[in-house]
Design an enzyme around this catalytic site. Structure first.
Site, mmCIF file in Angstrom:
data_model
loop_
_atom_site.group_PDB
_atom_site.id
_atom_site.type_symbol
_atom_site.label_atom_id
_atom_site.label_comp_id
_atom_site.label_asym_id
_atom_site.label_seq_id
_atom_site.Cartn_x
_atom_site.Cartn_y
_atom_site.Cartn_z
ATOM 1 N N ALA A 191 9.871 2.401 6.540
ATOM 2 C CA ALA A 191 8.565 1.814 6.835
ATOM 3 C C ALA A 191 7.930 1.274 5.565
ATOM 4 O O ALA A 191 8.220 1.743 4.461
ATOM 5 C CB ALA A 191 7.645 2.852 7.482
ATOM 6 N N VAL A 215 3.888 -0.290 4.290
ATOM 7 C CA VAL A 215 2.486 -0.498 4.657
ATOM 8 C C VAL A 215 1.922 -1.619 3.794
ATOM 9 O O VAL A 215 2.011 -1.572 2.566
ATOM 10 C CB VAL A 215 1.659 0.788 4.465
ATOM 11 C CG1 VAL A 215 0.224 0.561 4.933
ATOM 12 C CG2 VAL A 215 2.287 1.947 5.228
ATOM 13 N N LEU A 252 0.817 -1.204 0.000
ATOM 14 C CA LEU A 252 0.000 0.000 0.000
ATOM 15 C C LEU A 252 0.853 1.257 0.000
ATOM 16 O O LEU A 252 0.421 2.312 -0.474
ATOM 17 C CB LEU A 252 -0.925 0.002 1.229
ATOM 18 C CG LEU A 252 -1.917 -1.167 1.324
ATOM 19 C CD1 LEU A 252 -2.719 -1.074 2.611
ATOM 20 C CD2 LEU A 252 -2.838 -1.185 0.114
ATOM 21 N N GLY A 253 2.049 1.143 0.513
ATOM 22 C CA GLY A 253 2.958 2.287 0.549
ATOM 23 C C GLY A 253 4.303 1.868 1.103
ATOM 24 O O GLY A 253 4.418 0.852 1.796
ATOM 25 N N ARG A 254 5.332 2.671 0.791
ATOM 26 C CA ARG A 254 6.676 2.340 1.270
ATOM 27 C C ARG A 254 7.496 3.603 1.429
ATOM 28 O O ARG A 254 7.445 4.505 0.599
ATOM 29 C CB ARG A 254 7.371 1.371 0.309
ATOM 30 C CG ARG A 254 8.839 1.120 0.616
ATOM 31 C CD ARG A 254 9.462 0.093 -0.307
ATOM 32 N NE ARG A 254 9.037 -1.249 0.017
ATOM 33 C CZ ARG A 254 9.643 -2.030 0.932
ATOM 34 N NH1 ARG A 254 10.681 -1.565 1.606
ATOM 35 N NH2 ARG A 254 9.202 -3.249 1.166
ATOM 36 N N LYS A 283 1.307 -0.943 9.220
ATOM 37 C CA LYS A 283 2.489 -0.129 8.955
ATOM 38 C C LYS A 283 3.665 -0.695 9.754
ATOM 39 O O LYS A 283 3.716 -0.575 10.980
ATOM 40 C CB LYS A 283 2.233 1.333 9.341
ATOM 41 C CG LYS A 283 3.372 2.274 8.994
ATOM 42 C CD LYS A 283 2.998 3.721 9.323
ATOM 43 C CE LYS A 283 4.113 4.684 8.927
ATOM 44 N NZ LYS A 283 3.748 6.102 9.244
ATOM 45 N N ASP A 329 3.870 17.236 6.945
ATOM 46 C CA ASP A 329 4.117 16.489 5.702
ATOM 47 C C ASP A 329 2.801 16.267 4.960
ATOM 48 O O ASP A 329 2.516 15.163 4.486
ATOM 49 C CB ASP A 329 4.792 15.148 6.000
ATOM 50 C CG ASP A 329 5.483 14.556 4.767
ATOM 51 O OD1 ASP A 329 5.786 15.345 3.831
ATOM 52 O OD2 ASP A 329 5.727 13.340 4.737
#
Length: 427
Positions: free
Chosen positions: A65, A67, A59-61, A82, A179
């Site tokens: 980290a 996800v 889902l994300g990187r 996460k 952010d």
């Protein structure tokens, strides 16, 4: 270091939004602004005993980290897990993860912030089990080339109201996100278009009126001038990022992105932003006014989240309308000076001047049918302004001016002010 921005062959003003990783705080940062106590129980059992990680695309990187989508075995509910490394570049960063958990706990009362479900801790990493937002990042719609896939202006207005509601809640609780960008704004669904969820509080900080906080961190295209100048951070720092976010959501163009990071920083420091883009010309003037209340160099001059929520652009109907007075949302010094923030491509008569003319005529000739007649005359005049602004000759002049602006900031000398800033961006 900040990644280079690949933009070969394009001018700054036409640069399409790039997917930039977030920048981590410098290694020598202080612990100020970090929360240290949490209420959530930290589970020590293996994460995979209770959750099944769904194989496939992440889902994300980030650098520290990742996800992944997972399913809770006992309920069958979907979540986003996460996975966060506790040591980064040889430094123990567990306290920063604890801070992120504490901020999520604090924001539980806001429906605009992603919900924290559980926390797990293993030897080398911690896992935050978060609410799953099936619609993914709004980034994809921001950069969509097909018109039917991109956000409409009405979509942007609705989503921006929700973003501001979430940010207002955070600011009221003295939290600054630091952010805010399309990658950190998720949607509960993509079709139909769902509601937003603000995520990733890894760079967030607590601010207070009696203690200054200075940090060098953020995502290059979204950092406010005070970040680059190593000046105190405040809730206004987030409002700058929201101004950039609104520009990107409406146009798909990153307003300050340069050929390299030095030019990007220079564009931000010099407030080198164009309001004559073709995409902006197609918007209601109130949308441009909204962005201009936020992209101001001095933090105290920017509208707050609460003031933005009252801006006419977020409340007007989809029918084209002229810009409404926004004195009530502008800082006091701007009202006193009578400064304006209208686009260079459209210059309707100020509402105040029209009112004065009507009052003068009413005193001389009285009320009645004349009032209706004056309204028709005013509308005709404004229509002519819009027509003249779209003339070919003036577009050519604006195009020439725009080219001049793009060349004005190409310096051979390095930007020395940035070299004096302590710390560096690390992602």
């Amino acid at each position: 270091m900040i990644p280079e921005c690949p933009r070969a062959g394009e001018s700054r003003s036409r640069a399409r939004f790039q997917h930039s990783p977030a920048a981590e705080p410098s290694q020598n940062r202080s612990a100020s602004g970090l929360l240290s106590e949490i209420q959530t129980s930290v589970n020590s059992e293996p994460f995979t005993d209770h959750y099944t990680i769904i194989p496939g695309k992440e889902l994300g990187r980030g650098k520290f980290a990742v996800v992944r989508k997972c399913v809770e075995k006992c309920t069958g509910h979907e979540y986003a897990a996460k996975f966060m490394r506790k040591r980064r570049k040889g430094q123990d960063c567990r306290m920063e993860i604890i801070h992120e958990i504490a901020v999520l706990e604090l924001a539980t009362a806001s429906s605009r912030v992603v919900n924290l479900h559980q926390v797990y801790e293993m030897a080398s990493e911690m896992v935050l089990v978060l609410e799953f937002a099936a619609g993914g990042e709004i980034f994809n719609q921001c950069v969509a080339d097909r018109e039917d896939e991109a956000f409409s202006e009405e979509d942007v207005k609705r989503l921006m109201r929700q973003i501001l509601e979430g940010v207002s809640f955070l600011h009221q609780n003295n939290v600054v996100h630091l952010d805010l960008k399309p990658q950190n704004i998720l949607l509960t669904s993509s079709s139909p278009l769902g509601d937003i969820k603000i995520v990733d509080f890894g760079l967030s900080r607590m601010v207070s009126s009696h203690q200054e906080l200075r940090e060098i961190m953020g995502t290059p295209e979204y950092v406010a001038p005070e970040i680059l100048n190593y000046e105190p951070i405040s809730t206004a720092t987030d409002m700058w990022s929201i101004g950039v976010l609104a520009y990107v959501m409406l146009t798909g163009i990153s307003p300050f992105l340069g050929e390299d990071k030095q030019e990007t920083f220079l564009n931000i420091s010099q407030l080198n932003v164009s309001y004559t883009e073709e995409e902006l010309q197609q918007l209601d003037q109130a949308a441009v006014s909204f962005i201009q209340t936020l992209l101001r160099k001095q933090p105290q001059d920017r509208a707050t989240a609460e003031q933005c929520l009252k801006h006419p652009w977020l409340h007007q109907s989809s029918e084209p309308q002229e810009t409404q007075p926004v004195e009530e949302i502008l800082p006091a010094e701007d009202q006193a000076s009578g400064s304006t923030t209208s686009s260079s491509t459209s210059s309707p008569e100020p509402p105040g001047s029209t009112t004065t003319a009507e009052e003068d005529n009413e005193e001389e000739e009285g009320e009645g049918p004349l009032t209706e007649e004056l309204i028709v005359m005013a509308a005709y005049t404004l229509g002519q302004c819009r027509q003249s602004s779209a003339s070919t000759s003036e577009k050519e002049v604006l195009a020439a001016e725009q080219k001049a602006i793009s060349k004005r900031f190409k310096f051979e000398e390095p930007f020395s002010a940035l070299q004096e800033v302590p710390g560096e961006f690390i992602y």
